[in-house]
Design an enzyme around this catalytic site. Structure first.
Site, short mmCIF file in Angstrom:
data_model
loop_
_atom_site.label_atom_id
_atom_site.label_comp_id
_atom_site.label_asym_id
_atom_site.label_seq_id
_atom_site.Cartn_x
_atom_site.Cartn_y
_atom_site.Cartn_z
N ASP A 26 7.83 -3.85 5.42
CA ASP A 26 7.09 -4.90 4.72
C ASP A 26 6.97 -4.71 3.22
O ASP A 26 6.63 -5.63 2.50
CB ASP A 26 5.68 -5.04 5.33
N HIS A 27 7.27 -3.52 2.71
CA HIS A 27 6.98 -3.21 1.31
C HIS A 27 8.15 -3.42 0.34
O HIS A 27 7.94 -3.44 -0.86
CB HIS A 27 6.52 -1.75 1.18
N ARG A 81 -0.87 6.42 -0.98
CA ARG A 81 0.42 6.88 -1.48
C ARG A 81 0.54 8.40 -1.60
O ARG A 81 0.08 9.02 -2.53
CB ARG A 81 0.61 6.22 -2.85
N ASP A 115 -0.99 3.93 5.20
CA ASP A 115 -1.34 2.83 4.32
C ASP A 115 -2.85 2.72 4.34
O ASP A 115 -3.46 2.79 5.40
CB ASP A 115 -0.69 1.53 4.79
N SER A 126 -4.33 3.16 -3.01
CA SER A 126 -3.41 3.31 -1.88
C SER A 126 -3.33 4.75 -1.41
O SER A 126 -3.57 5.69 -2.17
CB SER A 126 -2.02 2.82 -2.29
N ARG A 169 -6.61 -6.06 -3.87
CA ARG A 169 -6.54 -5.07 -4.95
C ARG A 169 -6.08 -5.75 -6.23
O ARG A 169 -5.14 -6.54 -6.21
CB ARG A 169 -5.56 -3.97 -4.53
#
Length: 783
Positions: A128-129, A672, A193, A670, A475
């Site tokens: 999806d990213h 990340r 995520d 995030s 965000r």
């Protein structure tokens, strides 16, 4: 299956009066219900929760909140686990793992290094990213599949090899796919995520983590979580009119701020809960990450059952009803903090710009915009995303578009729609909503994250140009959506976004103001209306799921050694056992430093599977306290000014470790994990800050970095970007035992500063081994 520790914890015996003999009473575990329609051999384990809670209740002797029931019900060792909110580290056994494609690359590369051939729990990967929004869904998807072919091939083959489910590009956003297929009441999952918490809308605890945590669970190692505090949000009244579930979390964000939920689970309760749909509850939970919350959660109710039935999971709905006593808080359960919100009085909110906790009621938006000099003209309105792309969201927005179209109006602002999943896209297409959006000039983007995460090839403004956009995203940090620091991004409900896109300005209040139509008449919106669930049922659309093949042994994982996007990992070096001395400060970071500042998204997403290449974005968005600039620091080797990654690499090549000094809530945003991997790869030793965001602190520890905090936050002011430091006390590194920093200034003076940490014994072993993965691989080899 119950562990040996819990199998004998509870044995209920019922004596039949007529026969005078003891027989085992029915157990919740006697019923077998699959966790999803796509995993027929993986079952919901309510029996484990029941048995664990019998042990925990006997130990704690107090009522439990809902989140405590679910968390403690998943303890690895309930009899011996220390349980103290805000202090203990819980060892938990999640039910499943989910990874989005950007973070899945590194997670799978790490799992491949762990020496296992099958994931220990059901795991899925979601593409999806990596789909950039340009012209529209069909063309953008085709372009992404072509550009990212080697990444998608790697993910498709790696998931097939290791027994994982694979959701192909175009299937939708990870959060929505989980809600539609995998979330269930009382479950515990982790996702790579920070927004997987939308599963809280179905009564599931779902926490965002770094890839290393996901690898632990996939490798059958308990997941560690600092025992959360519990914030209760009591909802009274009834939601309706222009007010939406999004306004609940926008209001909560304004109360708690971006760090007010740190270290806590936000648990919603009260009579107002029943007026919110399951997807509305998911919206509220999904944005809970913006207040730093571990996750957010709603109690099981009939609205959740309705959604489960609509998504063809009636067995789960019925099973949850049988277990309902453990899917709500106990009477008298105590919370660390309670917030009360009357939904009947709650006004629509719009939060921003530049931070999701600057909350403004719609009635005050025009005056606040004028007072603060926010650009009044709304250039783009964007709806959809992981937070607000349910059928209910889309149908309410479409109702407003229909009203405006019937009055002869088209959008004044550019308007985009991001369906959250292929199922939502196909359903709203069948029901005429896409044609409604497009008929007024809207653009329907691919079923993907798109502009929400910076995957937006925006052409209508120049970089640096001040402008306003309004979104239904979660965000809105500086440059988050379009990489333009001049963009003032506001987050609100899809309803308000849609209305403002017709009004064209922040000064327009759709609840009170009118728009002049082409015919000269005055048009005023009526409150939006929509359907909680599609009356004709969901249309699944195109089948985009790839299950693991029956024969996995013959599958070859696709990694080209010459690729600039994928790179097999090499283990980090273990700690050398020496006290670090004369370690240069790489950069003293001033103010907000999110994971976007530490590891930028947007065009950098394509390097998520190549650590060396993506490390070229390390801390390039952080503001240097020495000069107020980003990505401009001075090397202590030669005095030259250069970018942060370049100076860090020079230190590494010279065999010199370095440290970063940071401010409050360092690493928010995030999950990340690259924000932790990159400093480690470039030779970093420690990140020393006033305070950490939860996920980032854990991620640093996993990679063998020292995550340290000033015992006195004011000591941050004593450090300078030109300092060299010693870190004393690592020879006796132990939980709860502070370290000492000796800061050596250029003028020859020194400061001794006390440093705190939250390392437990296991995490200290990660540091000594060089990383959690190093320790895991060593243990796998020894067994």
């Amino acid at each position: 299956m119950l562990s040996n520790r819990t199998a004998s914890a509870v044995k209920v015996v019922q004596r039949h009066a007529t026969k005078g003999m003891a027989t085992a009473a029915p157990r919740i575990g006697d019923t077998k219900v699959a966790m999803s329609l796509l995993e027929k051999d993986a079952f919901i384990n309510y029996q484990r929760i029941e048995d664990n809670l019998a042990v925990v209740r006997d130990r704690l002797q107090r009522p439990l909140t809902l989140s405590e029931k679910i968390l403690y019900g998943h303890l690895d060792d309930p009899a011996n686990q220390d349980i103290t909110r805000g202090t203990s580290y819980l060892k938990l056994r999640p039910d499943r793992v989910a990874c989005q494609d950007a973070t899945a690359q590194m997670a799978l590369l790490q799992f491949m290094s762990a020496g296992m051939d099958t994931a220990a729990v059901p795991t899925t990967v979601h593409c999806d990213h990596l789909i950039e929004a340009q012209t529209g869904g069909v063309k953008d998807l085709a372009r992404a599949i072509n550009i990212n072919k080697e990444v998608y091939d790697f993910l498709a083959t790696a998931t097939a090899k290791y027994g994982l489910g694979f959701w192909k590009p175009g299937s939708g956003i990870i959060h929505q796919i989980i809600l539609e297929n995998y979330a269930f009441p009382g479950g515990l999952m982790i996702g790579t995520d920070s927004h997987t918490p939308n599963a809280g809308g179905l009564g599931m605890i779902a926490c965002g983590v770094g890839g290393a945590d996901a690898v632990d669970v996939m490798a059958n190692i308990p997941w560690e979580l600092k025992c959360p505090k519990v914030i209760g949000v009591k909802l009274t009244g009834k939601i309706g009119g222009w007010t939406t579930p999004k306004d609940v979390i926008l209001k909560v964000a304004g109360i708690l701020t971006v760090k007010g939920g740190t270290g806590a689970i936000v648990e919603y309760l009260g009579s107002g809960v029943d007026s919110i749909s399951a997807t509305g509850m998911a919206t509220i939970c999904n944005m809970g990450a913006e207040i730093g919350a571990t996750t957010s959660l709603f109690p099981f109710n009939n609205r959740m059952a309705d959604y489960l039935n609509a998504t063809k999971r009636p067995d789960i709905a019925n099973y949850a009803k049988q277990f309902q006593h453990n899917l709500k808080a106990d009477e008298g359960a105590e919370y660390d903090q309670v917030i009360e919100i009357n939904l009947s009085e709650l006004e629509p909110h719009i939060n921003g710009p530049f931070t999701p906790d600057l909350a403004t009621p719609i009635s005050k938006l025009a005056s606040e915009a004028k007072k603060n000099g926010w650009p009044d003209d709304v250039r783009v309105g964007l709806i959809g995303s992981c937070t607000n792309s349910s059928y209910e969201d889309m149908s309410r927005a479409a109702s407003l578009v229909k009203q405006a179209q019937d009055a002869g109006l088209d959008f004044k602002s550019k308007y985009t729609v991001t369906p959250g999943s292929e199922q939502v896209r196909a359903t709203i297409a069948r029901d005429g909503m896409i044609s409604t959006f497009e008929g007024a000039g809207g653009i329907v983007l691919a079923n993907a994250c798109g502009p929400c995460i910076g995957q937006w090839d925006r052409k209508d403004v120049k970089k640096g140009e001040a402008n306003t956009i309004v979104t239904s995203y979660n965000r809105n940090f500086t440059g988050r959506n379009d990489a333009n620091p001049g963009t003032h991004a506001f987050v609100t409900s899809p309803d308000i976004v849609t209305a403002l896109a017709f009004g064209g300005s922040l000064s327009f209040n759709p609840l009170t103001d009118s728009i002049t139509t082409p015919s000269g008449k005055q048009f005023k919106f009526e409150a939006p209306s929509g359907y909680e669930l599609p009356p004709k049922g969901y249309d699944p659309g195109e089948d985009t799921f790839q299950p693991p093949p029956a024969d996995r042994a013959s599958v070859q994982v696709a990694v080209d050694t010459k690729s600039d996007r994928l790179q097999l990992l090499k283990p980090f070096k273990p700690w050398d056992g020496k006290t670090p001395t004369d370690v240069p400060v790489l950069i003293k970071v001033k103010g907000k430093c999110t994971t976007d500042h530490i590891s930028a998204g947007g065009p950098w997403l394509k390097y998520r599977g190549h650590l060396e290449n993506i490390s070229q974005n390390c801390l390039i968005g952080a503001i240097n306290a020495e000069n107020g600039e980003a990505n401009k620091i001075q090397s202590q080797l030669d005095g030259k000014w250069d970018g942060v990654p370049q100076v860090a690499a020079k230190y590494r090549e010279a065999g010199i470790k370095w440290v970063v000094i940071g401010d409050h809530n360092y690493g928010e945003g995030s999950s990340r994990e690259h924000a932790a991997l990159e400093p480690r790869f470039l030779g970093g030793l420690a990140i020393i800050v006033r305070s950490f965001a939860r996920i980032h602190e854990t991620n640093l520890k996993k990679q063998g970095m020292l995550a340290l905090t000033f015992a006195n936050p004011d000591d941050y002011d004593k450090l300078q970007g030109t300092d060299k430091v010693d870190i004393k006390g690592l020879d006796s590194f132990a939980p709860g035992k502070n370290l000492t920093l000796v800061a050596k200034h250029q003028d020859g003076s020194k400061d001794e500063i006390e440093l705190a940490h939250s390392f437990n014994e296991g995490q200290i072993e990660w540091f000594k081994a060089g990383s959690a993965l190093n320790l895991m691989a060593a243990k796998a080899k020894s067994t």
